[in-house]
Design a protein around this motif. Sequence first.
Motif, PDB file in Angstrom:
ATOM      1  N   ARG A 242       0.851  -1.188   0.000  1.00 25.82           N
ATOM      2  CA  ARG A 242       0.000   0.000   0.000  1.00 25.82           C
ATOM      3  C   ARG A 242       0.883   1.233   0.000  1.00 25.82           C
ATOM      4  NH1 ARG A 242      -3.578   0.036   5.045  1.00 25.82           N
ATOM      5  NH2 ARG A 242      -1.957  -1.317   5.887  1.00 25.82           N
ATOM      6  N   GLY A 243       0.545   2.197  -0.854  1.00 24.84           N
ATOM      7  CA  GLY A 243       1.193   3.505  -0.834  1.00 24.84           C
ATOM      8  C   GLY A 243       0.322   4.456  -0.045  1.00 24.84           C
ATOM      9  N   ILE A 244       0.835   4.956   1.065  1.00 22.97           N
ATOM     10  CA  ILE A 244       0.016   5.733   2.010  1.00 22.97           C
ATOM     11  C   ILE A 244       0.487   7.185   2.033  1.00 22.97           C
ATOM     12  CG2 ILE A 244      -0.708   5.943   4.417  1.00 22.97           C
ATOM     13  CD1 ILE A 244       0.037   2.894   4.645  1.00 22.97           C
ATOM     14  N   TYR A 245      -0.441   8.093   1.776  1.00 26.93           N
ATOM     15  CA  TYR A 245      -0.175   9.533   1.851  1.00 26.93           C
ATOM     16  C   TYR A 245      -0.567   9.999   3.248  1.00 26.93           C
ATOM     17  CZ  TYR A 245      -0.875  14.550   0.918  1.00 26.93           C
ATOM     18  OH  TYR A 245      -0.841  15.917   0.964  1.00 26.93           O
ATOM     19  N   THR A 246       0.359  10.651   3.945  1.00 31.41           N
ATOM     20  CA  THR A 246       0.099  11.050   5.336  1.00 31.41           C
ATOM     21  C   THR A 246       0.504  12.501   5.570  1.00 31.41           C
ATOM     22  OG1 THR A 246       0.557  10.505   7.656  1.00 31.41           O
ATOM     23  CG2 THR A 246       2.336  10.134   6.087  1.00 31.41           C
ATOM     24  N   VAL A 247      -0.235  13.171   6.484  1.00 33.99           N
ATOM     25  CA  VAL A 247      -0.053  14.609   6.719  1.00 33.99           C
ATOM     26  C   VAL A 247      -0.159  14.917   8.199  1.00 33.99           C
ATOM     27  CG1 VAL A 247      -0.992  16.922   6.272  1.00 33.99           C
ATOM     28  CG2 VAL A 247      -1.061  15.190   4.464  1.00 33.99           C
ATOM     29  N   ARG A 248       0.713  15.837   8.659  1.00 29.98           N
ATOM     30  CA  ARG A 248       0.543  16.490   9.971  1.00 29.98           C
ATOM     31  C   ARG A 248       0.630  17.992   9.738  1.00 29.98           C
ATOM     32  NH1 ARG A 248       0.777  13.989  14.823  1.00 29.98           N
ATOM     33  NH2 ARG A 248       1.875  15.722  15.795  1.00 29.98           N
ATOM     34  N   ASP A 249      -0.458  18.698  10.042  1.00 31.04           N
ATOM     35  CA  ASP A 249      -0.566  20.132   9.745  1.00 31.04           C
ATOM     36  C   ASP A 249      -0.528  20.926  11.051  1.00 31.04           C
ATOM     37  OD1 ASP A 249      -1.131  22.637   8.839  1.00 31.04           O
ATOM     38  OD2 ASP A 249      -2.808  22.038   7.563  1.00 31.04           O
ATOM     39  N   TYR A 250       0.516  21.764  11.192  1.00 27.92           N
ATOM     40  CA  TYR A 250       0.708  22.547  12.424  1.00 27.92           C
ATOM     41  C   TYR A 250       0.227  23.982  12.269  1.00 27.92           C
ATOM     42  CZ  TYR A 250       3.896  18.664  13.309  1.00 27.92           C
ATOM     43  OH  TYR A 250       4.433  17.408  13.475  1.00 27.92           O
ATOM     44  N   ARG A 251      -0.427  24.289  11.172  1.00 25.26           N
ATOM     45  CA  ARG A 251      -0.768  25.688  10.891  1.00 25.26           C
ATOM     46  C   ARG A 251      -1.983  26.175  11.684  1.00 25.26           C
ATOM     47  NH1 ARG A 251      -0.868  25.109   4.459  1.00 25.26           N
ATOM     48  NH2 ARG A 251      -2.115  23.309   5.140  1.00 25.26           N
TER      49      ARG A 251
ATOM     50  N   ASP B  21      -4.406  24.857  15.232  1.00 23.98           N
ATOM     51  CA  ASP B  21      -4.156  24.684  16.661  1.00 23.98           C
ATOM     52  C   ASP B  21      -3.070  23.617  16.819  1.00 23.98           C
ATOM     53  OD1 ASP B  21      -4.112  24.285  19.344  1.00 23.98           O
ATOM     54  OD2 ASP B  21      -6.267  23.852  19.560  1.00 23.98           O
ATOM     55  N   TYR B  22      -1.850  24.063  17.106  1.00 21.47           N
ATOM     56  CA  TYR B  22      -0.715  23.134  17.143  1.00 21.47           C
ATOM     57  C   TYR B  22      -0.795  22.174  18.331  1.00 21.47           C
ATOM     58  CZ  TYR B  22       1.117  26.409  20.628  1.00 21.47           C
ATOM     59  OH  TYR B  22       1.274  27.203  21.733  1.00 21.47           O
ATOM     60  N   ARG B  23      -1.731  22.421  19.265  1.00 21.57           N
ATOM     61  CA  ARG B  23      -1.873  21.521  20.414  1.00 21.57           C
ATOM     62  C   ARG B  23      -2.814  20.362  20.111  1.00 21.57           C
ATOM     63  NH1 ARG B  23      -3.332  26.598  24.086  1.00 21.57           N
ATOM     64  NH2 ARG B  23      -4.444  26.925  22.120  1.00 21.57           N
ATOM     65  N   ALA B  24      -3.442  20.404  18.946  1.00 24.43           N
ATOM     66  CA  ALA B  24      -4.402  19.339  18.598  1.00 24.43           C
ATOM     67  C   ALA B  24      -4.137  18.843  17.173  1.00 24.43           C
ATOM     68  CB  ALA B  24      -5.829  19.868  18.722  1.00 24.43           C
ATOM     69  N   VAL B  25      -2.873  18.582  16.887  1.00 22.52           N
ATOM     70  CA  VAL B  25      -2.503  18.131  15.534  1.00 22.52           C
ATOM     71  C   VAL B  25      -2.796  16.639  15.398  1.00 22.52           C
ATOM     72  CG1 VAL B  25      -0.604  17.857  13.892  1.00 22.52           C
ATOM     73  CG2 VAL B  25      -0.726  19.892  15.355  1.00 22.52           C
ATOM     74  N   GLU B  26      -3.438  16.283  14.305  1.00 26.35           N
ATOM     75  CA  GLU B  26      -3.732  14.881  14.024  1.00 26.35           C
ATOM     76  C   GLU B  26      -2.821  14.364  12.915  1.00 26.35           C
ATOM     77  OE1 GLU B  26      -8.057  13.599  14.100  1.00 26.35           O
ATOM     78  OE2 GLU B  26      -8.235  15.725  13.562  1.00 26.35           O
ATOM     79  N   THR B  27      -2.553  13.074  12.965  1.00 26.41           N
ATOM     80  CA  THR B  27      -1.866  12.430  11.851  1.00 26.41           C
ATOM     81  C   THR B  27      -2.929  11.873  10.920  1.00 26.41           C
ATOM     82  OG1 THR B  27      -0.001  11.825  13.258  1.00 26.41           O
ATOM     83  CG2 THR B  27      -0.208  10.670  11.142  1.00 26.41           C
ATOM     84  N   LEU B  28      -3.044  12.485   9.736  1.00 26.43           N
ATOM     85  CA  LEU B  28      -4.053  12.070   8.765  1.00 26.43           C
ATOM     86  C   LEU B  28      -3.392  11.191   7.706  1.00 26.43           C
ATOM     87  CD1 LEU B  28      -5.770  15.550   8.252  1.00 26.43           C
ATOM     88  CD2 LEU B  28      -6.402  13.749   9.871  1.00 26.43           C
TER      89      LEU B  28
END
Length: 435
Positions: free
Chosen positions: A28-37, A39-46
């Motif tokens: 599987r090729g998985i695209y993943t994102v963590r966006d800190y722009r 609320d940096y205290r509630a960042v999710e790994t998408l």
Amino acid sequence: MGRKTLIDEAYVVYYEKSLVNPEAITARGIYTVRDYRGDYRAVETLFETKAMYLFEPGNCVMYERPWLYYSESLGMWSRDEWRSLKSISSLSNSVMAHKPCFCSYNSIRAAVQGTPFQYSTWEQYKGGDMVKFFDLAAKYPCVEYLTKLGMRGVVEAKLNGGRTYSVVNWRARTPLKVLKMSKHEMNELRTADVSVDPWMLHLRYLAKKEGSNLSIADIARISREIPESYQNYLNVALGWTNLGKLDAYFIKQLANPDTHRLDTKGYLLSTWNDYIKDCIRLGLDISNESVKFPKNLHRAHQNTIKQIKLKVDAELTAKITQRCKSLKRMQFEAHGFVIRPAVSSKELIDEGKALQHCVGTYADRYAKGETDIFVLRRLDEPDKPFYTVEIRAGNIVQCRGLRNCVPTEDVKSFIELFVSKKLLTKKRTRVGIAV
């Protein structure tokens, strides 16, 4: 980086065993994102699956989600749409190439256990996401024993889309049939303990076809001394002689005191081709061995150059002027040197006269786009001929100075810098630098 632009993206390829076929593996090729722009205290790994692969003996399948991307306003967004691709491709080298890309080799190690891929020698080809390798191994089981026979260069050429010269029958089931060899030839190859690649096997085929008494060790040596970037020159030369005679002649020429100590067989090959063409233009009988193979190639070539009277051709000059406009972007300056495309047939003739070599005879090929001719100058003497460079298919095949001398170390360093800045700007897998 300011937090307004702080976002982490990655593409990860992960392998698993097939739940359906015990001989197959999946990826599987998985695209993943963590966006800190935000609320940096509630960042999710998408993460979302961008590509899916199935590798089973004799069959490979790939599916891709073309409409999958991340935006600050929409988050991870996609159409629930998959498309089947006709061939296996690596997204790490295409749509995901601008993101950090990773492959879990530990997942491969676990996935291949108990499958035919366990013995595929995949460990020797680590690099990228490995999907092209498993596609090749699934189609052609011979990858395993080609690698174990020391022919990794052949497999890598196939993987990287290089030329293989039809030297391998990829669908054959035994090593002898795969390599189109007899037991005696295979034993000789293994005993010689040489590096094997398609170019070397191609030269072996040519030598065998013409009946040259060359050993595997001889052919391996020739493949190093006349690299693949000189293939076109070799093809021309073999129209007049055979590989065995050519090799023996060049060995004698390299021992000649008039041959420059840094000359190579590749340079001699291009020089000999030019000499033979001069002989034909002068009406000399090249069926005569003493004409075809002069005792002193350097002197004989200088003599034919002097005999050919070249005239400035207005039509050629017009074509060269147009070519020069398109090649102007390749002009480059550094370390007190400048390299630029030749601007006219007259310049080529003057260049040949000043440096006492045959570049004037290249005007027609240059005008037709069959080769590119550049002149290398000192910045403080921009109009004085210094070195002439021939570039063919992205490879520097000649760089010649006065009386065909090879580059000095400072010129060689400049040429290498020119290659890195200008010739490697496009996606090239390999560039030959014959300097």
